[in-house]
Design a protein around this motif. Structure first.
Motif, PDB file in Angstrom:
ATOM      1  N   LYS A 255       0.847  -1.204   0.000  1.00 42.30           N
ATOM      2  CA  LYS A 255       0.000   0.000   0.000  1.00 42.30           C
ATOM      3  C   LYS A 255       0.881   1.253   0.000  1.00 42.30           C
ATOM      4  CE  LYS A 255      -3.879   2.153   0.050  1.00 42.30           C
ATOM      5  NZ  LYS A 255      -4.924   2.279   1.003  1.00 42.30           N
ATOM      6  N   LYS A 280       2.610   5.697  -4.167  1.00 45.83           N
ATOM      7  CA  LYS A 280       2.629   4.799  -3.001  1.00 45.83           C
ATOM      8  C   LYS A 280       3.635   5.258  -1.949  1.00 45.83           C
ATOM      9  CE  LYS A 280       0.942   0.606  -5.004  1.00 45.83           C
ATOM     10  NZ  LYS A 280       1.167  -0.768  -5.372  1.00 45.83           N
ATOM     11  N   LEU A 307      -4.195   5.350   6.652  1.00 46.42           N
ATOM     12  CA  LEU A 307      -3.714   3.982   6.883  1.00 46.42           C
ATOM     13  C   LEU A 307      -4.881   3.122   7.363  1.00 46.42           C
ATOM     14  CD1 LEU A 307      -0.379   4.965   8.688  1.00 46.42           C
ATOM     15  CD2 LEU A 307      -0.673   4.278   6.297  1.00 46.42           C
ATOM     16  N   LYS A 308      -5.072   1.980   6.701  1.00 51.24           N
ATOM     17  CA  LYS A 308      -6.212   1.120   7.017  1.00 51.24           C
ATOM     18  C   LYS A 308      -5.737  -0.250   7.466  1.00 51.24           C
ATOM     19  CE  LYS A 308      -9.226   4.216   5.706  1.00 51.24           C
ATOM     20  NZ  LYS A 308      -8.973   5.284   6.675  1.00 51.24           N
ATOM     21  N   ASP A 311      -3.371  -2.920   5.622  1.00 52.53           N
ATOM     22  CA  ASP A 311      -2.471  -2.337   4.621  1.00 52.53           C
ATOM     23  C   ASP A 311      -1.050  -2.849   4.839  1.00 52.53           C
ATOM     24  OD1 ASP A 311      -4.470  -0.796   3.547  1.00 52.53           O
ATOM     25  OD2 ASP A 311      -3.780   1.114   4.412  1.00 52.53           O
ATOM     26  N   THR A 330       1.967  -4.984   8.680  1.00 50.97           N
ATOM     27  CA  THR A 330       0.572  -4.800   8.254  1.00 50.97           C
ATOM     28  C   THR A 330      -0.048  -3.877   9.290  1.00 50.97           C
ATOM     29  OG1 THR A 330       0.188  -6.952   9.271  1.00 50.97           O
ATOM     30  CG2 THR A 330       0.059  -6.853   6.880  1.00 50.97           C
TER      31      THR A 330
END
Ligand SMILES: CC(C)(COP(=O)(O)OP(=O)(O)OC[C@H]1O[C@@H](n2cnc3c(N)ncnc32)[C@H](O)[C@@H]1OP(=O)(O)O)[C@@H](O)C(=O)NCCC(=O)NCCS
Length: 334
Positions: A255, A280, A307-308, A311, A330
């Motif tokens: 991501k 990115k 940020l999820k 990701d 992550t």
């Protein structure tokens, strides 16, 4: 190394940041040294830096403000924190680490605390230490801080360094992951050759302070910018690519690249070598310059809303020593 699923995984569960109010712009620097806005922007991507002007305040102030920001956002009880690590090359004092002072000031009275000195890689190295401590099962809440008052060691008569650096502090909270997202892998290296290219010559045990070292201006940061540039691009890109390769990741799986903010051209060249599109790449160097250990946590703080959970992020840094490396995480929360 990649972990098996029955291990405790460490995750970043909150972040905070702080930069001082005062801005030092390229136009301000034009009045101080022989330089110009166009040169600085095109060679570095920097337009302004934040400077902690109050001479009674030091790196601990930046760290404490960043932690207060995190504590306010999370409502975390500081007494539950087990460990506080401060990554910095500008400690308040050379003897007496900055981290214990920060821990006490924020009320983390049950924590142990120490500093890490790995220059611009300091925050990443400290995150790795914290991840290991969480994975051991012995610690549950660790504050990892990157903070530097670079203006305290920058020579504002040297145009090759004073245009680059700024002051700031950032922090991440690491805890055991509750959703199996978090610290996935890391690749770190170092090379002692680097100290010829990036250093502060005096004030250490090799060259204690004398009137001569003061006259020679050896208490300021020195760098051979061209050499640092070359090493930084090649090693950050290599570390980042290695981590993608050994985790079987292609560019579409990543991501964001979260790179140390040394120079916009270093960041863009690193991303290009890693085959990652420029959209990115997280960047805030334009506003803050290079804040040394604070760049990566400040990116987390500035881009937190983007940020999820889940990701995949590649963190990459390069700094004095030389020190460098990359980590795969992550992101664990929304
Ligand atoms: C410092 C840095 C910006 C210099 O950029 P560069 O493109 O390498 O520039 P050079 O050092 O080759 O200098 C090119 C010319 O610009 C001049 N110059 C240097 N600083 C200047 C400035 N602030 N303004 C105007 N001209 C400048 C040089 O004197 C040189 O002139 P010359 O060709 O007449 O000798 C760049 O090397 C860099 O970012 N290095 C990495 C620094 C870093 O990130 N360090 C932190 C650790 S990660």
């Amino acid at each position: 190394m990649a972990q098996s699923s029955d291990q405790i995984k460490a995750a970043i569960t909150a972040v905070g940041g702080y930069v001082p109010e005062d801005r030092l712009t390229n136009q301000d620097l034009e009045k101080m040294v022989d330089t110009n806005d166009e040169w600085i922007k095109s060679r570095t991507g920097i337009e302004a830096r934040r400077i902690l002007k109050d001479s009674t305040k030091a790196t601990s102030y930046l760290a404490i403000k960043a932690c207060e920001n995190l504590l306010k956002k999370t409502q975390l009880d500081p007494k539950t924190i087990d460990l506080v690590i401060v990554a910095t090359i500008t400690p308040d004092l050379h003897v007496s680490a900055t981290a214990p002072y920060v821990a006490t000031q924020i009320g983390a009275t049950n924590a142990f605390a120490f500093d890490v000195q790995a220059a611009c890689s300091g925050f990443l190295y400290a995150l790795s230490i914290a991840a290991g401590k969480i994975e051991s099962g012995r610690y549950k809440k660790i504050l990892v801080i990157g903070a530097d008052k670079m203006s305290s060691i920058v020579d504002y008569t040297d145009r090759s360094t004073c245009i680059i650096f700024g002051d700031g502090g950032g922090v991440a909270l690491m805890e055991p992951s509750t959703n199996n997202f978090g610290w996935e892998d890391e690749y770190f290296r170092s090379s002692g050759e680097g100290r010829n290219y990036l250093n502060m010559k005096a004030g250490g045990s090799l060259c204690p302070t004398t009137s001569q070292t003061l006259a020679n201006r050896w208490h300021y940061l020195y760098q051979d910018g061209k050499s640092v540039f070359k090493y930084a691009v090649s090693e950050m890109a290599h570390a980042g690519s290695e981590i993608m390769k050994r985790n079987g990741l292609k560019n579409q799986d990543i991501k964001y690249l979260v790179p140390h903010q040394a120079n916009k051209r270093i960041i863009e060249a690193t991303a290009k070598r890693m085959n990652l599109e420029q959209d990115k790449v997280l960047m805030n160097i334009k506003d803050y310059g290079n804040t040394t250990a604070a760049t990566i946590p400040l990116l987390f703080n500035d881009f937190e809303a983007d940020l999820k959970k889940g990701d995949k992020l590649v963190l990459a840094a390069f700094g004095g020593g030389f020190t460098w490396g990359a980590a795969l995480i992550t992101w664990a929360y929304n």
